[in-house]
Design an enzyme around this catalytic site. Structure first.
Site, PDB file in Angstrom:
ATOM      1  N   CYS A 471     103.580 -16.554  75.082  1.00 32.70           N
ATOM      2  CA  CYS A 471     103.858 -15.393  74.598  1.00 32.70           C
ATOM      3  C   CYS A 471     105.669 -15.416  74.953  1.00 32.70           C
ATOM      4  O   CYS A 471     105.872 -15.208  76.237  1.00 32.70           O
ATOM      5  CB  CYS A 471     103.214 -14.345  75.465  1.00 32.70           C
ATOM      6  SG  CYS A 471     103.905 -12.762  75.129  1.00 32.70           S
ATOM      7  N   ASP A 472     106.327 -15.507  73.890  1.00 31.38           N
ATOM      8  CA  ASP A 472     107.865 -15.462  74.197  1.00 31.38           C
ATOM      9  C   ASP A 472     108.408 -14.661  75.118  1.00 31.38           C
ATOM     10  O   ASP A 472     109.302 -14.930  75.892  1.00 31.38           O
ATOM     11  CB  ASP A 472     108.515 -15.405  72.879  1.00 31.38           C
ATOM     12  CG  ASP A 472     108.961 -16.466  71.848  1.00 31.38           C
ATOM     13  OD1 ASP A 472     108.472 -17.581  72.505  1.00 31.38           O
ATOM     14  OD2 ASP A 472     109.369 -16.254  71.015  1.00 31.38           O
ATOM     15  N   PRO A 473     108.244 -13.240  74.830  1.00 30.65           N
ATOM     16  CA  PRO A 473     109.006 -12.284  75.605  1.00 30.65           C
ATOM     17  C   PRO A 473     108.372 -11.934  76.923  1.00 30.65           C
ATOM     18  O   PRO A 473     108.626 -11.021  77.572  1.00 30.65           O
ATOM     19  CB  PRO A 473     108.881 -11.172  74.677  1.00 30.65           C
ATOM     20  CG  PRO A 473     107.554 -11.080  73.707  1.00 30.65           C
ATOM     21  CD  PRO A 473     107.425 -12.753  73.778  1.00 30.65           C
TER      22      PRO A 473
END
Ligand code: CEZ
Length: 791
Positions: A471-473
């Site tokens: 999950c990048d953010p």
């Protein structure tokens, strides 16, 4: 409203307003073009970083393709105005900018192009676009036909807006010698060193014509006048375009053709719209493409290019939309990812490895090369970098400058699929040199990557998250150096177990035991720290707060930990059923399974940027298909076939008309998300992001091949174990596998207690073709228990 034709290879939309954002995309290795049904377009090309050649009036994001891009009157697009010279009546194809309700509208999307046929007042205009196989250029054909029963005098105005090109230098002019409107610019820069990179840029945008026009306009403001784009002054108030140039003014490319057509008569015009460097380049574009033969050559070459990516499965099921998608559009999307690497020079490592996991089913040699290339950028510590540099001089940019800790996980995940598909065990022995000059075998490098995952654990035995994982953010759970990821701990367990299995197969028992123990330790830690009674929590923040748990009002349950706990063996049967029930209750919607719920409605500083995304969009509780695909894969892994089918089918729109219009998505690609938040924002729930860059494609293709149809490589053979949904009485497939063709018929039958497999008429006890011989044709019959009798 929307139908498939030609065995699923053509998708047709019959209304220009019912799904106003529905889109398709075309690409080659240097150009990406997304088109919507109304004619709006978003494009980028590589030089070598992504660049634009048709611009919005304001600044636009250039880091990656944006979700749910709005369009507006001045949005870039490719249009053709048509004016009846006698009545003054005006319409435009495909639909915008005039937006006049047509008498007939047909948008045909094919793997290699798109074509609109629009009829108003008996005048039919067909606009179509195709790409050359390996050059940034759009090849357009405009065909006009008089079907009105009387002679007509028309003016046709192909209008290809170029937009605001540059604050340093921009202009537009008609060049009769080149047969083109040439819009020139200087890509803005400030650092002197940029000049030496940019001087090779293709800073012109050109519209080349086959036939010379009667008039033209290169000045956007002059073209529009006071009438605006719905009825530009240059068209509505004058007989002829005035032929003005743009001198540090916004340029445009509009041409005029005055035609007199008898009833039934037609005319065909060809254009090339492209970025270009200089006169010689423009002339070469003309030379290569601007003829009937040039266009036909491009069609052939592009078809050959697509054919290299046709995939390895053809199916026939009771669901023709799904068949069209799985046979044609899904492998196409997988191929796009694997062949173009999403048109970036530094793909995120996890994306690169997963995209090439998909490529293993389409063009395994490319997948192999990509895997080796990724490993050549491994750090001496065993860590994998945040992005993989693809070209000389590329740099890690944007999100790749933010430390994420999951990249090593994807190595065994890739390998499992790749080795099952190819049997290419030699890959593990290949030597890979890294930037320090160290030469190690693939197996040793994966050992190191797995050891890195084992090393990056806190005292509780959980994986540090730094500023994000898959999950990048999720950037603020662990930025102070203490926060941990429950998902990553579970994913590490899965990766370690996969790798342990491959070590075993390669006779490396000691390593296998070490990694298997490591996996167990991860699972034990997660079970001890993160089991919340009905599901697994998502992680523990820097300040020691467990999140993704029942006590949270928002972000109470995340899908990924549940999926990977099933894959990696953390969840026992009892926990698994509780988790599945919780996911059903909290996350399942008519449009698929949401990534988390309920969505966050405001910033949570100990979780991060993801909580600031609009509730129900992207990672903040959308039906994020990539995460749903992990869930799908996990459901198949535990034999939840019916639930898996529902999850899978929900990724695809239609055929129900309401479903199509709500999602606004054509079943020609799987988008990265559909809006979630169905309780908070029911009006927008289900709406597609229209974003075709997504790891979903690879996973989905893998699940269809290996699980739904159960045609999965195993050692030297092929394991046959379809998991059809129980309401399918039968299905058929042709599977290409390691040079052999396997023709499969699956049928439910009374009096069958467990699955039975016959190969070439002979029953096979373990459902496996032990040794698949290249070049051979196998006929497989699978009998499944009739519903209700399933063992
Ligand atoms: O990007 C994707 C990433 O490319 O988001 C996924 C991640 O696993 C992929 O590697 C889940 O987070 O920056 C952001 O906020 C976004 O997260 C984007 O980068 C996101 C976009 O959807 C781009 O495709």
């Amino acid at each position: 409203l929307c139908t498939f034709e030609d065995g699923g290879r053509r998708c047709v939309l019959q209304d220009p307003v019912a799904m106003p954002y529905a889109s398709t995309f075309l690409w080659n290795r240097r150009l990406l073009l997304q088109l919507n049904g109304r004619g709006y377009a978003t494009a980028q090309f590589m030089q070598p970083e992504p660049a634009k050649y048709a611009h919005a009036p304001a600044l636009e994001a250039k880091t990656f393709m944006q979700p749910e891009q709005p369009v507006y009157a001045h949005h870039p697009g490719r249009f053709c105005y048509v004016k009846d010279e006698e009545s003054g009546q005006l319409f435009s194809a495909p639909h915008a900018p005039v937006n006049r309700r047509p008498d007939a509208f047909r948008w045909e999307i094919e793997p290699g192009g798109a074509r609109w046929t629009v009829t108003c007042d008996g005048i039919e205009v067909a606009m179509s676009v195709q790409l050359p196989a390996d050059e940034p250029a759009e090849l357009w054909t405009v065909e006009v036909r008089n079907r009105s029963g009387r002679e007509r005098k028309l003016s046709l105005y192909p209008y290809f807006p170029v937009g605001y090109m540059s604050w340093m230098n921009q202009s537009g002019v008609y060049r009769p010698d080149l047969g083109a409107i040439v819009c020139s610019s200087v890509t803005p820069y400030q650092k002197v060193e940029d000049w030496f990179r940019q001087r090779e840029f293709l800073d012109r945008t050109v519209l080349l014509h086959g036939r010379a026009p009667d008039a033209w306009e290169a000045n956007q403001a002059a073209f529009e006048g006071e009438g605006g784009l719905h009825a530009p002054d240059a068209i509505a108030l004058s007989e002829r375009l005035a032929g003005r140039d743009a001198l540090y003014e916004t340029p445009t490319a509009a041409l005029q053709y005055r035609l007199a057509l008898d009833d039934g008569a037609s005319d065909t015009l060809r254009f090339v719209f492209a970025p270009a460097r200089d006169d010689a380049h423009v002339a070469a574009l003309r030379e290569r493409h601007l003829s009937q033969a040039g266009f036909a050559d491009a069609t052939t070459a592009y078809a050959a290019y697509l054919d290299e990516g046709r995939g390895c499965l053809e199916i026939e099921t009771p669901d023709p939309w799904f068949d069209a998608f799985a046979n044609c559009w899904l492998p196409r999307q997988v191929y796009y990812h694997g062949d173009s690497n999403r048109l970036t020079t530094d793909p995120q490592t996890r994306n690169y490895l997963q995209d090439h996991m998909g490529m293993a089913f389409v063009r395994p040699a490319t997948a192999r090369a990509a895997f080796l290339h990724a490993l050549s950028q491994q750090e001496p510590s065993g860590a994998m970098p945040d992005g993989i540099l693809l070209v000389e001089g590329a740099q890690l940019k944007y999100i790749n400058q933010v430390p994420h800790t999951d990249h090593c996980v994807w190595l065994p995940v890739f390998l499992e699929a790749y080795l099952d598909e190819t049997g290419d065990l030699a890959l593990l022995e290949a030597e890979v040199e890294d930037r320090t000059g160290a030469r190690l075998r693939v197996a040793e490098r994966v050992d190191r990557a797995m050891q890195w995952l084992l090393d990056q654990r806190d005292a509780r035995g959980l994986s540090w998250i730094a500023q994000g994982d898959w999950c990048d953010p999720m950037n603020m759970v662990g930025w102070k150096g203490r926060g941990v990821s429950g998902w990553l701990s579970l994913a590490s367990a899965h990766a370690l177990r996969l790798w342990a299995g491959m070590c075993d197969a390669g006779g490396r028992q000691a390593q296998a035991a070490r990694f298997r123990d490591g996996a167990e330790a991860f699972n034990a830690a997660v079970n001890a720290q993160l089991w919340d009674g009905d599901w697994y929590g998502r992680g523990i923040t820097d300040d020691g707060v467990t999140f993704g748990v029942r006590a949270d009002a928002e972000g109470r349950i995340y899908l990924n930990p549940q999926a990977w706990a099933m894959l990696g063996g953390a969840a026992d049967d009892a926990r698994r059923s509780r988790m599945i029930a919780a996911v059903e209750d909290e996350l399942v919607s008519p449009w698929g399974v949401a990534m988390l719920g309920p969505p966050y409605t405001g910033m949570r500083e100990d979780v991060g940027r993801l909580t600031q995304k609009f509730p129900g969009s992207a990672e903040n509780g959308a039906i994020y298909n990539h995460a749903a695909a992990f869930w799908l894969h996990a459901l198949y892994a535990v034999g939840e076939s019916d639930r898996a089918w529902r999850t899978l089918r929900a990724m695809l729109s239609g055929p129900d008309v309401d479903d199509c219009t709500r999602r606004g998505q054509l079943p020609v690609f799987v988008p990265n998300y559909y809006r979630g938040a169905w309780r908070l924002h029911p009006r927008t729930a289900g709406r597609s992001s229209q974003l075709f860059n997504t790891g979903t494609a690879a996973w989905l293709y893998r699940c269809v091949i290996e699980s739904l149809f159960g045609l999965r490589g195993e050692g030297a053979g092929l394991r046959i174990a379809p998991q059809l949904p129980s309401h399918w009485p039968r299905a058929r497939a042709v599977r290409r596998f390691r040079g052999a063709t396997v023709e499969v018929a699956i049928e439910r039958r009374d009096n069958v207690a467990t699955m039975q497999v016959e190969v070439d008429g002979e029953p096979v006890e373990d459902g496996r073709i032990a040794q698949v011989a290249p070049g051979r044709h196998y006929r497989v019959q699978v009998w499944l228990p009739a519903v209700g009798e399933a063992a």
